[in-house]
Design a protein around this motif. Structure first.
Motif, PDB file in Angstrom:
ATOM      1  N   THR A  73     -32.232 -20.633  -9.209  1.00 22.23           N
ATOM      2  CA  THR A  73     -32.703 -20.203 -10.588  1.00 22.23           C
ATOM      3  C   THR A  73     -31.771 -18.982 -11.134  1.00 22.23           C
ATOM      4  O   THR A  73     -31.081 -18.457  -9.908  1.00 22.23           O
ATOM      5  N   GLY A  74     -31.621 -18.637 -12.188  1.00 17.71           N
ATOM      6  CA  GLY A  74     -30.795 -17.560 -12.552  1.00 17.71           C
ATOM      7  C   GLY A  74     -31.814 -16.279 -12.599  1.00 17.71           C
ATOM      8  O   GLY A  74     -31.039 -15.318 -12.917  1.00 17.71           O
ATOM      9  N   ASP A  75     -33.079 -16.307 -12.311  1.00 13.23           N
ATOM     10  CA  ASP A  75     -33.670 -15.301 -12.577  1.00 13.23           C
ATOM     11  C   ASP A  75     -33.486 -14.244 -11.293  1.00 13.23           C
ATOM     12  O   ASP A  75     -33.009 -14.596 -10.261  1.00 13.23           O
ATOM     13  N   HIS A  76     -34.226 -13.078 -11.517  1.00 19.16           N
ATOM     14  CA  HIS A  76     -33.996 -12.097 -10.411  1.00 19.16           C
ATOM     15  C   HIS A  76     -34.358 -12.476  -9.139  1.00 19.16           C
ATOM     16  O   HIS A  76     -35.364 -13.148  -9.102  1.00 19.16           O
ATOM     17  N   ARG A  77     -33.891 -11.873  -7.960  1.00 16.57           N
ATOM     18  CA  ARG A  77     -34.429 -12.263  -6.724  1.00 16.57           C
ATOM     19  C   ARG A  77     -35.755 -12.145  -6.531  1.00 16.57           C
ATOM     20  O   ARG A  77     -36.470 -12.883  -5.692  1.00 16.57           O
ATOM     21  N   LEU A  78     -36.175 -11.212  -6.868  1.00 13.25           N
ATOM     22  CA  LEU A  78     -37.487 -10.683  -6.716  1.00 13.25           C
ATOM     23  C   LEU A  78     -38.710 -11.936  -7.322  1.00 13.25           C
ATOM     24  O   LEU A  78     -39.775 -12.229  -6.709  1.00 13.25           O
ATOM     25  N   THR A  79     -38.176 -12.282  -8.553  1.00 17.57           N
ATOM     26  CA  THR A  79     -39.115 -13.321  -9.561  1.00 17.57           C
ATOM     27  C   THR A  79     -39.040 -14.400  -8.588  1.00 17.57           C
ATOM     28  O   THR A  79     -39.950 -15.187  -8.318  1.00 17.57           O
ATOM     29  N   ALA A  80     -37.542 -14.826  -8.006  1.00 16.06           N
ATOM     30  CA  ALA A  80     -37.538 -15.967  -7.256  1.00 16.06           C
ATOM     31  C   ALA A  80     -38.134 -16.171  -6.223  1.00 16.06           C
ATOM     32  O   ALA A  80     -39.054 -17.046  -5.786  1.00 16.06           O
ATOM     33  N   GLU A  81     -38.285 -15.013  -5.384  1.00 15.23           N
ATOM     34  CA  GLU A  81     -39.348 -14.948  -4.102  1.00 15.23           C
ATOM     35  C   GLU A  81     -40.507 -15.100  -4.519  1.00 15.23           C
ATOM     36  O   GLU A  81     -41.371 -15.709  -3.763  1.00 15.23           O
ATOM     37  N   LYS A  82     -41.057 -14.684  -5.614  1.00 11.32           N
ATOM     38  CA  LYS A  82     -42.382 -14.628  -5.803  1.00 11.32           C
ATOM     39  C   LYS A  82     -43.003 -16.198  -6.269  1.00 11.32           C
ATOM     40  O   LYS A  82     -43.811 -16.664  -5.638  1.00 11.32           O
ATOM     41  N   VAL A  83     -42.116 -16.806  -6.917  1.00 13.79           N
ATOM     42  CA  VAL A  83     -42.326 -18.052  -7.219  1.00 13.79           C
ATOM     43  C   VAL A  83     -42.133 -19.055  -5.879  1.00 13.79           C
ATOM     44  O   VAL A  83     -43.058 -20.000  -5.707  1.00 13.79           O
ATOM     45  N   ALA A  84     -41.159 -18.815  -5.270  1.00 18.70           N
ATOM     46  CA  ALA A  84     -40.935 -19.797  -4.104  1.00 18.70           C
ATOM     47  C   ALA A  84     -42.202 -19.546  -3.099  1.00 18.70           C
ATOM     48  O   ALA A  84     -42.616 -20.506  -2.564  1.00 18.70           O
ATOM     49  N   LYS A  85     -42.784 -18.320  -2.690  1.00 19.28           N
ATOM     50  CA  LYS A  85     -43.934 -18.310  -1.902  1.00 19.28           C
ATOM     51  C   LYS A  85     -45.034 -18.739  -2.595  1.00 19.28           C
ATOM     52  O   LYS A  85     -46.019 -19.507  -1.916  1.00 19.28           O
ATOM     53  N   ALA A  86     -45.053 -18.959  -3.858  1.00 17.36           N
ATOM     54  CA  ALA A  86     -46.424 -19.348  -4.433  1.00 17.36           C
ATOM     55  C   ALA A  86     -46.477 -21.062  -4.515  1.00 17.36           C
ATOM     56  O   ALA A  86     -47.489 -21.541  -4.240  1.00 17.36           O
ATOM     57  N   VAL A  87     -45.222 -21.641  -4.403  1.00 21.22           N
ATOM     58  CA  VAL A  87     -45.284 -22.984  -4.396  1.00 21.22           C
ATOM     59  C   VAL A  87     -44.871 -23.488  -3.030  1.00 21.22           C
ATOM     60  O   VAL A  87     -45.157 -24.850  -2.917  1.00 21.22           O
TER      61      VAL A  87
END
Length: 657
Positions: A505-519
């Motif tokens: 993703t092009g999004d910020h690392r923290l946003t990416a981390e949050k989504v990655a953990k959720a899915v």
């Protein structure tokens, strides 16, 4: 593997398909009715010939010993000629061209059996080979004809409203962009378009594979070929039928059936050398025992002819194409468009899947996940007043949240947008700011507010603050909503054998981390530009077979660079054109089933090859003690062919959920 993939991508439209086993058993059906009729007529004619041949053969066997031998021989020859003439003619032509294939083997076997006076066996070889040929054709046709459920839903006519408001029935091919049509309950939507007026539930199963109907109202798009369930719809045509989603699906599925997989290409190449090899083995069986071991010429000529028949690679060549066609067809019925057998085979071998985040694992629609309120009376009223006229995605998310809690909205004056920061406006004579923390530069933020800001940012949320001239009234923490099915899909993919799932993703690392953990993906990478995604895909490809899943629009470079590009989104033009596989739904729910079908196809192909080669080897071993007969040879060949055909057709069996 990457080389195979790229080569197949370049050649996936190649239609010059070699014949499988026999010229009349593997013609390609491309959905046109006249071709279907020609296949049916050809099969009926073949059945008639075989029935007559069998009756003559039975009569000859019954009359053998009761009438003159010459009449019995004539009867056997008549039955042989009827059922074997087409094979014989093709074989003779091939012999003159020094082309050694199945027809050549069978012709030599027929001539050889007749030359040594084995009339009964020669006739049986001709009849059973004809039956074998018919069954091969029926098997392949069954796989292809299963597409008829999709072909039949293609609408033929439409009710068009002309310039003076009259309703006229016209062929769908005559519809132009901008034409208005009426679709009554129970009728099919003729082509892609927009609902101008009316409301109805629409069944899009033929396009997306989704069984549940979708509610459609004014302004919403509809897909050609979907079924209008209950209401009257007035639709403005957006695409001519030939460019509609349904037409593209039919065309691409038909093209996909004409492509060859790497396995098929290998088998065909193998068969090219295998057939002369079998002829050489048969020659040795005929010559060595009589010349070196004082064997009987008649006996070992008979054995050699049996070796020729056993050596027919029919079952081997059919081990792959019927399974591939069945797999493509089953996937199409589920709303999964696979552009060629090579991609189906590759999907079954995939071990790494890379996902775009926005619009793929998430809905691509921002929503308010967390709200911190300092002044409840003013926060929602002011935010609503300022944001209600904005078209920004974050503003829409805030308005959706305000609507959810039922807060009253006031009116704003002197609304001014500050690019990249937010909005300044006046509500009931008081000046307010709505935007990110940089837009609050007129305030000195207190420690509790700064702590809340940092907490929301650490959670990977995008912030929108609301403040007056003195203090912050509250803040909204906004994120892209994760699709409800994403976590379950990722877990199911891991269970099917996908060892590595990656989010790009092009999004910020923290946003990416949050989504990655959720899915539940294995890895994630944030802050990527399009070229960074391409580099990451190439890096992953060094470790295995990689598929990339995106929406087919902004992920085009990554989709193209992956060994397998998978797009989603109800068949948008860019998705269909960019990717190798298209999920016609706007979610990932069907992806695990696509992988399972592809793996099932690959398993069945491997099993079929093992059975085909194993039975032939077993039959050939019978030549050592001299037990191989023409009866055993033809039955083993036909048995293997029928078996691999039936096993391949099991792919079409779909358990109801």
């Amino acid at each position: 593997m990457e080389n195979i993939s790229h080569e197949s991508k370049q050649n996936h439209n190649h239609k010059d398909q070699d014949h499988c086993c026999h010229d009349n058993s593997t013609h390609h059906s491309n959905g046109h009715e006249h071709e279907g009729h020609s296949h049916e007529q050809g099969n009926k004619k073949m059945i008639g010939i075989l029935v007559v041949s069998a009756l003559i053969y039975g009569t000859a066997m019954i009359m053998d010993g009761r009438i003159a031998d010459s009449i019995v021989i004539i009867l056997y020859l008549m039955a042989t000629a009827l059922s074997g003439y087409s094979t014989f003619l093709r074989g003779i032509r091939n012999l003159f061209k020094l082309k050694f294939n199945i027809d050549t083997l069978m012709t030599i076997a027929l001539v050889g059996a007749i030359s040594i006076g084995e009339w009964k066996e020669a006739t049986l070889v001709a009849i059973l080979f004809g039956l074998n040929e018919l069954l091969e054709g029926l098997g392949m046709e069954k796989a292809k004809r299963s597409m008829e459920t999709l072909l039949k839903i293609a609408p033929k006519e439409a009710t068009k409203v002309d310039d003076i408001g009259q309703e006229i029935v016209v062929p769908i091919a005559s519809l132009q962009i901008g034409d208005r049509v009426i679709v009554k309950p129970g009728e099919q939507i003729p082509s892609d378009g927009i609902v101008v007026s009316g409301r109805s539930s629409v069944n899009e199963a033929a396009i997306t594979g989704e069984s549940l109907p979708v509610e459609k109202k004014e302004g919403e798009s509809v897909l050609g070929g979907s079924l209008n369930n209950d209401g009257l719809l007035h639709i403005r045509i957006d695409k001519a039928y030939k460019n509609s989603s349904l037409a593209k699906i039919l065309h691409l599925v038909q093209e996909a059936q004409a492509t060859k997989t790497p396995t098929e290409l290998f088998i065909n190449k193998f068969a090219k050398y295998y057939t002369p090899f079998i002829m050489a083995v048969a020659g040795l069986v005929i010559l060595i025992p009589p010349l070196l071991l004082q064997g009987s010429w008649n006996e070992w000529l008979y054995q050699g002819l049996a070796v020729l028949i056993v050596g027919c690679p029919c079952a081997l060549i059919l081990s792959s194409p019927i399974a591939i066609v069945a797999g493509i067809t089953r996937s199409a019925r589920n709303g999964i468009l696979i552009k060629g057998g090579a991609y189906l085979e590759l999907l079954g071998k995939i071990d790494t899947l890379a996902f775009d985040k926005t619009g793929t694992l998430t809905k691509g629609e921002p929503h308010v996940e967390q709200t911190i309120v300092y002044d409840e009376q003013r926060l929602y009223a002011v935010a609503g007043a300022i944001e209600k006229s904005s078209t920004h995605p974050l503003a829409k998310a805030i308005m959706k949240e305000i609507s959810r809690i039922g807060a009253s909205i006031k009116d704003a004056d002197d609304v001014k947008a500050i690019s990249g920061r937010g909005i300044v406006a006046t509500v009931e004579g008081i000046k307010y700011w709505v935007g990110n923390e940089q837009s609050m530069s007129h305030l000195t933020l207190s420690d509790p507010v700064l702590s809340a800001i940092n907490e929301l940012k650490d959670a990977g949320l995008t912030l929108v603050l609301v403040a007056d001239e003195k203090e912050v009234l509250g803040m909204f923490g906004i994120t892209d909503e994760i699709r409800a099915e994403s976590k379950a899909v990722i877990a199911e993919l891991h269970r099917t054998g996908i060892r590595h799932t990656v989010m790009l993703t092009g999004d910020h690392r923290l946003t990416a981390e949050k989504v990655a953990k959720a899915v539940g993906v294995s890895d994630y990478y944030g802050g990527l530009l399009p070229e960074d995604k391409v580099a990451k895909i190439k890096e992953l490809a060094k470790q295995g077979v990689v598929g990339m899943i995106g929406d087919g629009i902004n992920d085009a470079p990554a989709l193209a660079s992956a060994q397998l590009g998978i797009a989603m989104g109800k068949g948008t033009d860019s998705a269909i054109e960019t990717a190798d596989i298209v999920l016609m739904q706007d979610h990932l729910g069907k992806l695990p089933s696509a992988v399972k079908v592809a793996r099932q196809v690959n398993r069945i192909i491997r099993f079929n090859i093992g059975v085909a080669m194993g039975l032939k080897l077993l039959a050939l071993l019978l030549t050592i003690p001299g037990w191989l007969t023409l009866w055993v040879a033809i039955l083993s060949d036909m048995g293997a062919t029928i078996f691999v055909t039936l096993v391949s057709l099991t792919i079409l069996i779909q358990k109801k959920p």
